[in-house]
Design a protein around this motif. Structure first.
Motif, PDB file in Angstrom:
ATOM      1  N   THR A  53     -17.820   0.230  -8.644  1.00  0.00           N
ATOM      2  CA  THR A  53     -16.478   0.725  -8.410  1.00  0.00           C
ATOM      3  C   THR A  53     -16.287   1.978  -8.296  1.00  0.00           C
ATOM      4  O   THR A  53     -15.777   2.757  -7.237  1.00  0.00           O
ATOM      5  N   LEU A  54     -16.776   2.658  -9.520  1.00  0.00           N
ATOM      6  CA  LEU A  54     -16.722   4.334  -9.264  1.00  0.00           C
ATOM      7  C   LEU A  54     -17.441   4.719  -8.228  1.00  0.00           C
ATOM      8  O   LEU A  54     -17.174   5.870  -7.353  1.00  0.00           O
ATOM      9  N   PHE A  55     -18.556   4.291  -7.720  1.00  0.00           N
ATOM     10  CA  PHE A  55     -19.290   4.682  -6.624  1.00  0.00           C
ATOM     11  C   PHE A  55     -18.375   4.862  -5.152  1.00  0.00           C
ATOM     12  O   PHE A  55     -18.386   5.777  -4.627  1.00  0.00           O
ATOM     13  N   VAL A  56     -17.794   3.592  -5.057  1.00  0.00           N
ATOM     14  CA  VAL A  56     -16.750   3.392  -3.760  1.00  0.00           C
ATOM     15  C   VAL A  56     -15.707   4.433  -4.000  1.00  0.00           C
ATOM     16  O   VAL A  56     -15.526   5.276  -2.890  1.00  0.00           O
ATOM     17  N   VAL A  57     -15.012   4.752  -5.125  1.00  0.00           N
ATOM     18  CA  VAL A  57     -14.107   5.507  -5.371  1.00  0.00           C
ATOM     19  C   VAL A  57     -14.483   6.908  -4.997  1.00  0.00           C
ATOM     20  O   VAL A  57     -13.703   7.723  -4.211  1.00  0.00           O
ATOM     21  N   GLY A  58     -15.714   7.334  -5.317  1.00  0.00           N
ATOM     22  CA  GLY A  58     -16.425   8.449  -5.239  1.00  0.00           C
ATOM     23  C   GLY A  58     -16.582   8.760  -3.649  1.00  0.00           C
ATOM     24  O   GLY A  58     -16.392   9.809  -3.176  1.00  0.00           O
ATOM     25  N   CYS A  59     -17.157   7.750  -2.980  1.00  0.00           N
ATOM     26  CA  CYS A  59     -17.364   7.913  -1.627  1.00  0.00           C
ATOM     27  C   CYS A  59     -15.929   8.213  -0.897  1.00  0.00           C
ATOM     28  O   CYS A  59     -15.866   9.151  -0.115  1.00  0.00           O
ATOM     29  N   GLY A  60     -14.921   7.483  -1.433  1.00  0.00           N
ATOM     30  CA  GLY A  60     -13.638   7.714  -0.572  1.00  0.00           C
ATOM     31  C   GLY A  60     -12.928   8.859  -1.076  1.00  0.00           C
ATOM     32  O   GLY A  60     -12.599   9.755   0.017  1.00  0.00           O
ATOM     33  N   VAL A  61     -13.313   9.533  -2.323  1.00  0.00           N
ATOM     34  CA  VAL A  61     -12.478  10.889  -2.243  1.00  0.00           C
ATOM     35  C   VAL A  61     -13.355  11.705  -1.573  1.00  0.00           C
ATOM     36  O   VAL A  61     -12.897  12.868  -0.834  1.00  0.00           O
ATOM     37  N   LEU A  74      -9.062   3.368  -0.661  1.00  0.00           N
ATOM     38  CA  LEU A  74      -9.772   3.635   0.839  1.00  0.00           C
ATOM     39  C   LEU A  74      -8.604   3.742   1.655  1.00  0.00           C
ATOM     40  O   LEU A  74      -8.946   4.448   2.714  1.00  0.00           O
ATOM     41  N   ILE A  75      -7.968   2.677   1.658  1.00  0.00           N
ATOM     42  CA  ILE A  75      -6.759   2.538   2.765  1.00  0.00           C
ATOM     43  C   ILE A  75      -6.162   3.805   2.931  1.00  0.00           C
ATOM     44  O   ILE A  75      -5.671   4.593   3.666  1.00  0.00           O
ATOM     45  N   ALA A  76      -5.618   4.342   1.659  1.00  0.00           N
ATOM     46  CA  ALA A  76      -5.061   5.546   1.274  1.00  0.00           C
ATOM     47  C   ALA A  76      -5.939   6.783   1.905  1.00  0.00           C
ATOM     48  O   ALA A  76      -5.109   7.819   2.420  1.00  0.00           O
ATOM     49  N   VAL A  77      -7.008   6.826   1.694  1.00  0.00           N
ATOM     50  CA  VAL A  77      -7.965   7.723   2.316  1.00  0.00           C
ATOM     51  C   VAL A  77      -7.986   7.672   3.864  1.00  0.00           C
ATOM     52  O   VAL A  77      -8.054   8.831   4.526  1.00  0.00           O
ATOM     53  N   GLY A  78      -8.016   6.597   4.213  1.00  0.00           N
ATOM     54  CA  GLY A  78      -7.992   6.387   5.959  1.00  0.00           C
ATOM     55  C   GLY A  78      -6.588   7.070   6.331  1.00  0.00           C
ATOM     56  O   GLY A  78      -6.404   7.264   7.535  1.00  0.00           O
ATOM     57  N   GLY A  79      -5.666   7.702   5.659  1.00  0.00           N
ATOM     58  CA  GLY A  79      -4.447   8.383   6.148  1.00  0.00           C
ATOM     59  C   GLY A  79      -3.517   7.356   6.563  1.00  0.00           C
ATOM     60  O   GLY A  79      -2.868   7.483   7.266  1.00  0.00           O
ATOM     61  N   TYR A  80      -3.449   6.080   5.941  1.00  0.00           N
ATOM     62  CA  TYR A  80      -2.389   5.136   6.442  1.00  0.00           C
ATOM     63  C   TYR A  80      -0.860   5.633   6.290  1.00  0.00           C
ATOM     64  O   TYR A  80      -0.653   6.021   5.082  1.00  0.00           O
ATOM     65  N   THR A  81      -0.001   5.627   7.198  1.00  0.00           N
ATOM     66  CA  THR A  81       1.375   5.801   7.001  1.00  0.00           C
ATOM     67  C   THR A  81       1.892   4.476   7.689  1.00  0.00           C
ATOM     68  O   THR A  81       1.375   3.760   8.706  1.00  0.00           O
ATOM     69  N   LEU A 120     -13.128   4.449   9.853  1.00  0.00           N
ATOM     70  CA  LEU A 120     -14.253   4.414   8.857  1.00  0.00           C
ATOM     71  C   LEU A 120     -14.003   3.751   7.622  1.00  0.00           C
ATOM     72  O   LEU A 120     -14.650   2.842   7.203  1.00  0.00           O
ATOM     73  N   PRO A 121     -12.791   4.103   7.098  1.00  0.00           N
ATOM     74  CA  PRO A 121     -12.404   3.549   5.693  1.00  0.00           C
ATOM     75  C   PRO A 121     -12.160   1.908   5.630  1.00  0.00           C
ATOM     76  O   PRO A 121     -12.953   1.165   4.948  1.00  0.00           O
ATOM     77  N   PRO A 122     -11.773   1.353   6.895  1.00  0.00           N
ATOM     78  CA  PRO A 122     -11.593  -0.111   6.863  1.00  0.00           C
ATOM     79  C   PRO A 122     -12.892  -0.654   6.876  1.00  0.00           C
ATOM     80  O   PRO A 122     -13.092  -1.718   6.309  1.00  0.00           O
ATOM     81  N   ASP A 123     -13.654   0.159   7.333  1.00  0.00           N
ATOM     82  CA  ASP A 123     -15.125  -0.412   7.613  1.00  0.00           C
ATOM     83  C   ASP A 123     -15.889  -0.511   6.241  1.00  0.00           C
ATOM     84  O   ASP A 123     -16.644  -1.589   5.911  1.00  0.00           O
ATOM     85  N   ILE A 124     -15.793   0.482   5.258  1.00  0.00           N
ATOM     86  CA  ILE A 124     -16.321   0.735   4.117  1.00  0.00           C
ATOM     87  C   ILE A 124     -15.452  -0.418   3.412  1.00  0.00           C
ATOM     88  O   ILE A 124     -16.223  -1.338   2.469  1.00  0.00           O
ATOM     89  N   ILE A 125     -14.234  -0.647   3.501  1.00  0.00           N
ATOM     90  CA  ILE A 125     -13.516  -1.811   2.442  1.00  0.00           C
ATOM     91  C   ILE A 125     -14.178  -3.043   2.718  1.00  0.00           C
ATOM     92  O   ILE A 125     -14.436  -3.794   1.939  1.00  0.00           O
ATOM     93  N   LEU A 126     -14.244  -3.310   4.194  1.00  0.00           N
ATOM     94  CA  LEU A 126     -14.992  -4.656   4.441  1.00  0.00           C
ATOM     95  C   LEU A 126     -16.312  -5.074   3.628  1.00  0.00           C
ATOM     96  O   LEU A 126     -16.539  -5.969   3.099  1.00  0.00           O
TER      97      LEU A 126
END
Lengths: 164, 523
Positions: free
Chosen positions: B170-178, A43-50, A71-77
């Motif tokens: 786990t797969l659900f979160v990965v799917g959401c992320g992608v 998810l961090i990668a998704v958020g475009g972290y550089t 948003l992705p950090p929010d999801i991570i939390l």
């Protein structure tokens, strides 16, 4: 930053999978921990972290180019909280199963065939059918009220580490 | 309209109150039943309201539509809310007779409310990540419910159930992320808008993310090949609540498949997911019914039948991959009708099965017998529900299967149609096995083991619904058709959800949130 992150995610997922497939309850729980970390990295990668990207809302001069997607950090939390709760539950459960059967190998657990309160009736050793079933009815009612407890197959010794 | 949040607030606060009341058994039952009844009445009112006034939306947290958490109620949502709340009430009524004192001390009623909370949340949310959170709430409650009473067998089975569902999460979160990385949104209406214009590589990425979500939902719905966890774990759930598990929990997976694959994914090549589902559905049906045929205890037979019936619903969703919009509409409407039918009938069978176990003191077919002599009413309830499950006229199962068969026939999907018909016959065989062993043989004992009469009331309500749906199907089919309209032609849905953005902007005069106050400071 994407390539090292991708490598780390892949490594964590691989390690997690290998742990989950082990016949050992504790390793399975650890495997899920690795899974959740791998997901969070993804998810961090998704958020475009550089390197050098800035957290949103912090500092006085946020520049739009280097701002990380909030948003992705929010999801991570949320995901961390949930995986923490499930992990705690799973650990407790593993301990209970270990206490019941004195083994942490899921393949060594008995196969179930009869689950109901009525099946439990047999496991409390209620009297066999005595014709009109009076005794059986009484035992069943006691089981329902919780007077009798279902017999737990607690094995005598739980092996301890270090011979203590 | 801001009342959609009630769908989760009512069970949430009831669960809290019930947890505090732990120990006052009668009071707990009274509060749980009253609150569930109120929730059911509210759900029915919402269904009528939405059916006349169109899609309703509530945006939480002061953010605008694609970013804020949207709660959306279209007709499908309302139908599912009615079923989940109504069945929750019936199951809690039934549990008044079955739940044991230790089970109640282990927070039986709060867990039940929490489960209704999670399920209702999953139905009412309009955001895929929120759907994940709802899944987790529902799963946590169902873990607790599976372990209530904490017998060794329950703990063993709960371990498997939690493990496999953790992989799914786990797969659900990965799917959401992608999905978020590719499309930039997780709001369902916004997804439908943004994926509709995608082509090429990005469409491929969305299809890949959709496959991850398919895996998750198929796992929850118990679709081939992810079925083996179900027949082991569902039988350990206390009698009565297993009716709720069988009826609603797997259907949350089917609902998510329907919602996400019919409404959200519209990119180039989105039919691939539906074709995969169609392929899996035939195997699910056949394998489920074959598994049921070789079992000998009632709970396991019924659990395997859940799998085979899920196959029919997944077949309906798969048929929606057809290029002809009329077939798509027919398939989706048929699936919705089938979901309603299946929730009613399957939970009814589990409830009646619970009574049969109580009468005979066993759930093993070879140790049962003579229930028709002992309790003719129970026999009647089982017969109607079993025939309806197998798809015999004049009950609801027949019509549900006819609509889906029509969709398959018009679309030219003959193979899956043949499999569906064979499965239907095998279901009848399996049901007649239960009937002839548990109900029709010589009585295993002279008198019933326990009282059972009050427990017949919830099952009787469910049987009445399946008979009504079979005899007067037109209003139900019309409702399913209108629900399918909203799904297959989501102009209204999207308009209401994303239109709320404008409305919200007009409402908020002052910038309230952090981002907006930040933006105000910017020169």
């Amino acid at each position: 930053m994407e390539f090292p992150l991708a490598l780390a995610i892949a490594a964590l997922f691989a390690a997690g999978t290998s742990l989950i497939l082990r016949p050992n309850l504790l390793r399975v729980v650890m495997g899920f921990g690795l899974y959740s970390n791998a997901t969070n990295l993804l998810l961090i990668a998704v958020g475009g972290y550089t390197i050098g990207s800035e957290a949103p809302f912090v500092g006085t001069q946020p520049s739009a180019q280097r701002l990380m997607d909030p948003l992705p950090p929010d999801i991570i939390l949320t995901a961390i909280v949930i995986s923490f709760a499930v992990g705690a539950l799973l650990l407790t459960l593993c301990y209970c199963v270990y206490k019941d059967h004195a083994t942490d190998n899921p393949q060594a657990l008995p196969v179930d065939d009869d689950y109901t309160a009525a099946g439990a009736l047999r496991s409390v050793g209620a009297a066999a059918d005595d014709g009109d079933g009076t005794e059986e009815r009484r035992a069943f009612a006691e089981l329902l009220r919780g007077v009798r407890a279902e017999r737990r197959p607690r094995t005598a010794t739980i092996p301890r580490a270090n011979g203590r | 309209m801001n009342t959609l949040i009630l769908a989760i607030l009512i069970p949430f606060f009831t669960a809290l109150v019930l947890a505090l009341l732990n120990g006052y058994f009668r009071l707990e039952k009274a509060v749980a039943l009253t609150s569930s009844l109120a929730l059911t009445v509210w759900s029915v009112w919402l269904l009528v309201y939405v059916d006349t006034h169109g899609v309703q939306v509530t945006i939480l947290g002061g953010w605008m539509a694609p970013w804020g958490v949207a709660f959306v109620a279209d007709r499908l949502t309302c139908i599912m809310l009615c079923l989940s709340s109504g069945l929750g009430t019936l199951v809690q009524m039934y549990s008044c007779w079955t739940v044991t004192a230790p089970q109640q001390r282990y927070f039986f009623y709060p867990l039940m409310q929490a489960m209704v909370l999670g399920v209702n949340w999953a139905f009412v949310t309009g955001d895929i990540f929120n759907l994940f959170v709802a899944y987790e709430v529902m799963l946590m409650a169902s873990y607790g419910m599976m372990m209530v009473g904490a017998s060794p067998a329950q703990l063993r089975q709960a371990l498997k159930y939690i493990a496999i569902n953790s992989v799914g999460s786990t797969l659900f979160v990965v799917g959401c992320g992608v999905l978020y990385a590719t499309v930039g949104t997780l709001n369902m209406a916004d997804l439908a808008v943004r994926t509709a214009v995608l082509t090429g590589q990005r469409a491929g990425m969305v299809t890949a993310a959709s496959m991850l979500l398919l895996l998750v939902f198929a796992l929850k719905a118990a679709t081939f090949p992810l079925i083996y966890w179900l027949p082991d774990s569902y039988p350990v759930v206390p009698a009565g609540v297993n009716g709720y598990f069988a009826g609603i929990l797997t259907k949350v997976g089917v609902y998510s498949l329907l919602r996400v694959f019919v409404l959200c994914f519209r990119q180039e090549g989105h039919e691939f997911g539906l074709q995969v589902l169609l392929f899996l559905s035939g195997l699910t049906m056949l394998l489920g019914v074959l598994g049921a045929m070789c079992r000998w205890d009632i709970r396991r037979i019924l659990s395997w039948h859940i799998i085979s019936q899920v196959g029919y619903m997944v077949m309906g969703i798969g048929l929606a991959g057809s290029p002809d919009p009329r077939i798509v509409h027919l398939a989706v409407a048929g699936t919705i009708f089938y979901i309603v039918h299946h929730i009613v009938v399957k939970s009814c069978l589990f409830l009646v099965g619970g009574i049969a176990e109580r009468l005979n003191g066993s759930q093993h077919l070879k140790q049962m017998g003579g229930i028709v002599d002992l309790a003719p009413g129970v026999g009647g309830l089982f017969l109607v529900a079993a025939l309806s499950l197998a798809g015999m006229p004049p009950f609801s199962g027949f019509l549900a299967k006819v609509v889906l068969a029509q969709a398959a026939l018009t679309g030219g999907n003959y193979v899956v149609l043949v499999v569906a018909v064979i499965t239907s016959f095998l279901t009848l065989f399996s049901m007649s096995k239960i009937w002839s062993y548990a109900f029709w043989r010589e009585a295993a004992r002279g008198v019933p083991l326990q009282t059972y009469r009050g427990m017949m009331a919830p099952s009787a309500v469910l049987v009445a619904i399946t008979v009504t749906m079979g005899l007067f199907p037109q209003p139900f089919l019309d409702l399913a058709g209108r629900a399918a309209d909203t799904l297959t032609a989501p102009k209204e849905y999207i308009g209401v959800v994303l239109g709320a953005k404008q409305q919200r902007l007009a409402e908020i005069q002052q910038p309230t949130s952090v981002l907006r106050s930040l933006a105000a400071k910017e020169p």
